[in-house]
Design an enzyme around this catalytic site. Structure first.
Site, PDB file in Angstrom:
ATOM      1  N   ASP A  88       9.620 -63.811  -5.044  1.00 58.18           N
ATOM      2  CA  ASP A  88       9.383 -65.224  -4.762  1.00 58.18           C
ATOM      3  C   ASP A  88      10.719 -65.962  -4.835  1.00 58.18           C
ATOM      4  O   ASP A  88      11.664 -65.490  -5.482  1.00 58.18           O
ATOM      5  CB  ASP A  88       8.407 -65.819  -5.784  1.00 58.18           C
ATOM      6  CG  ASP A  88       7.755 -67.111  -5.306  1.00 58.18           C
ATOM      7  OD1 ASP A  88       8.002 -67.504  -4.143  1.00 58.18           O
ATOM      8  OD2 ASP A  88       7.000 -67.711  -6.088  1.00 58.18           O
TER       9      ASP A  88
ATOM     10  N   THR B 236      -2.341 -61.601   1.219  1.00 61.42           N
ATOM     11  CA  THR B 236      -2.053 -62.938   0.677  1.00 61.42           C
ATOM     12  C   THR B 236      -0.600 -63.046   0.220  1.00 61.42           C
ATOM     13  O   THR B 236      -0.338 -63.299  -0.964  1.00 61.42           O
ATOM     14  CB  THR B 236      -2.993 -63.258  -0.499  1.00 61.42           C
ATOM     15  OG1 THR B 236      -2.777 -62.288  -1.548  1.00 61.42           O
ATOM     16  CG2 THR B 236      -4.449 -63.249  -0.071  1.00 61.42           C
TER      17      THR B 236
ATOM     18  N   ASN C 245       3.144 -64.740  -0.362  1.00 63.23           N
ATOM     19  CA  ASN C 245       3.761 -66.053  -0.384  1.00 63.23           C
ATOM     20  C   ASN C 245       4.777 -66.129   0.763  1.00 63.23           C
ATOM     21  O   ASN C 245       4.921 -65.187   1.547  1.00 63.23           O
ATOM     22  CB  ASN C 245       4.391 -66.345  -1.749  1.00 63.23           C
ATOM     23  CG  ASN C 245       5.474 -65.343  -2.145  1.00 63.23           C
ATOM     24  OD1 ASN C 245       6.234 -64.855  -1.300  1.00 63.23           O
ATOM     25  ND2 ASN C 245       5.563 -65.038  -3.430  1.00 63.23           N
ATOM     26  N   GLN C 246       5.473 -67.236   0.878  1.00 63.68           N
ATOM     27  CA  GLN C 246       6.404 -67.430   1.994  1.00 63.68           C
ATOM     28  C   GLN C 246       7.475 -66.345   2.032  1.00 63.68           C
ATOM     29  O   GLN C 246       7.718 -65.736   3.079  1.00 63.68           O
ATOM     30  CB  GLN C 246       7.061 -68.804   1.880  1.00 63.68           C
ATOM     31  CG  GLN C 246       8.046 -69.116   3.003  1.00 63.68           C
ATOM     32  CD  GLN C 246       8.595 -70.536   2.892  1.00 63.68           C
ATOM     33  OE1 GLN C 246       8.365 -71.240   1.903  1.00 63.68           O
ATOM     34  NE2 GLN C 246       9.298 -70.985   3.908  1.00 63.68           N
TER      35      GLN C 246
ATOM     36  N   SER D  74       1.684 -70.143   0.060  1.00 61.23           N
ATOM     37  CA  SER D  74       2.450 -71.374  -0.173  1.00 61.23           C
ATOM     38  C   SER D  74       3.767 -71.278   0.564  1.00 61.23           C
ATOM     39  O   SER D  74       4.471 -70.273   0.451  1.00 61.23           O
ATOM     40  CB  SER D  74       2.700 -71.590  -1.670  1.00 61.23           C
ATOM     41  OG  SER D  74       3.385 -70.481  -2.232  1.00 61.23           O
TER      42      SER D  74
ATOM     43  N   THR E  35       0.037 -67.717 -10.621  1.00 63.34           N
ATOM     44  CA  THR E  35      -0.733 -68.515  -9.657  1.00 63.34           C
ATOM     45  C   THR E  35      -1.156 -67.681  -8.443  1.00 63.34           C
ATOM     46  O   THR E  35      -2.262 -67.843  -7.927  1.00 63.34           O
ATOM     47  CB  THR E  35       0.073 -69.732  -9.187  1.00 63.34           C
ATOM     48  OG1 THR E  35       1.353 -69.301  -8.703  1.00 63.34           O
ATOM     49  CG2 THR E  35       0.274 -70.714 -10.331  1.00 63.34           C
TER      50      THR E  35
ATOM     51  N   ASP F  98      -1.730 -64.419  -8.412  1.00 60.79           N
ATOM     52  CA  ASP F  98      -2.785 -63.512  -8.861  1.00 60.79           C
ATOM     53  C   ASP F  98      -4.123 -64.255  -8.947  1.00 60.79           C
ATOM     54  O   ASP F  98      -5.165 -63.739  -8.527  1.00 60.79           O
ATOM     55  CB  ASP F  98      -2.432 -62.932 -10.229  1.00 60.79           C
ATOM     56  CG  ASP F  98      -1.058 -62.281 -10.256  1.00 60.79           C
ATOM     57  OD1 ASP F  98      -0.659 -61.678  -9.246  1.00 60.79           O
ATOM     58  OD2 ASP F  98      -0.365 -62.410 -11.288  1.00 60.79           O
TER      59      ASP F  98
END
Length: 317
Positions: free
Chosen positions: A115, A141, A143-144, A180, A223, A225
């Site tokens: 991340d 899923t 993240n960016q 996100s 968050t 998870d």
């Protein structure tokens, strides 16, 4: 009711990995069995961590015990932190066995790579997630940062986020949620966007959507998870109710509502500790009292899990 096998990390104290996923899944009415890829005293945001990383043979041995006793009748598989390439291969083996027994298996992959521009795992896991687990997955899923790594796409706008989703569809994933992303826009980095895309493999129909929500300052861990578990729980309930596309967007609205509420409750709790929060502290240098204040307030917020009120609506893109 879904029967879920969740394979990810575990901590004795705090809420990440299976500790963040199990209670919400159970509270939302699903049966959950867990296999832990690590067992740590606490998450790695603290100054010290004790515990063990488990080998792929350990993970496979536990699953073999389930199989031998006929305890492997799962409808859903959820995976999170693997940590090494052997565990990714172990999950591949488990997913294939479960799909052989139950071809309708829903496989949710949270590709935990890193991340904010930093990898948490060896670089070779990027290709393994992309080439091995993603083609088996029903829903991913990232993240960016993880989506950018998996698709070799720099995400700066809704259009580039859609392109990243399309690349994951091309790999074979029918449902994608970039959980996100900070996009180039007038709102700056005070707003985050979730970008979702669901593809009907039979007809080729596709629905792409986004949800905008405020970015909270602080050092939150777990968050992703928690969100993956909430999304699985709602998607498992909603998917049979939708004849066409649309279940994923609704599940994202519900999961986002709960996550945002828990993060706000966590922020208020941390503020009540009166521990100063300095900006831009790297992992390992954050005061333990501050880190503890940011542990997700999952149990006190159980009403937000069981009865979410969507406050951020999805819109088509």
């Amino acid at each position: 009711m879904a029967r879920i096998l969740s394979i990810q990390s575990h901590v004795v104290s705090g809420y990440v990995g299976n500790r963040a996923a199990t209670f919400p899944l159970q509270l939302l009415g699903h049966e959950v069995d867990v296999i832990n890829t690590v067992q740590f005293s606490n998450h790695t945001g603290y100054n010290a961590v004790r515990g063990d990383r488990f080998s792929a043979s350990h993970v496979l041995d536990l699953f073999d015990g389930l199989q031998t006793n006929g305890l492997d009748a799962y409808t859903h598989l959820l995976t999170g932190y693997m940590g090494n390439s052997d565990n990714v291969r172990a999950v591949e083996c488990i997913a294939q066995k479960l799909k052989h027994k139950f071809p309708q298996l829903t496989f949710v992959v949270d590709p935990v790579l890193g991340d904010d521009g930093a990898l948490y795992v060896p670089r070779e896991l990027i290709a393994l997630y992309r080439d091995v687990l993603c083609p088996l997955a029903t829903l991913v899923t990232p993240n960016q940062f993880e989506a950018e790594l998996l698709t070799n796409t720099k995400i700066t706008s809704l259009d580039t986020a859609k392109s990243a989703c399309d690349e994951l569809h091309r790999i074979g994933v029918p449902n994608v949620v970039i959980t996100s992303a900070v996009l180039d826009s007038a709102s700056g980095d005070h707003t985050l966007h979730l970008i979702g895309s669901e593809l009907c493999l039979e007809s080729g129909a596709k629905h792409q959507f986004a949800i905008a929500f405020p970015r909270l300052s602080g050092y939150y861990t777990g968050t992703g998870d928690l969100f993956a578990a909430l999304l699985l729980a709602h998607y498992a309930t909603l998917a049979p109710q939708f004849a066409a596309l649309g279940a994923l967007a609704r599940a994202c609205e519900l999961a986002t509502a709960t996550l945002a509420g828990i993060m706000q409750a966590t922020k208020l709790h941390q503020e009540s500790t009166l521990v100063n929060v300095a900006a831009n502290l790297p992992r390992g240098s954050r005061p333990n009292a501050m880190v503890r204040g940011f542990e997700l307030r999952i149990i006190p917020s159980r009403h937000l899990i069981s009865n979410p009120t969507p406050s951020f609506q999805s819109f088509s893109i």
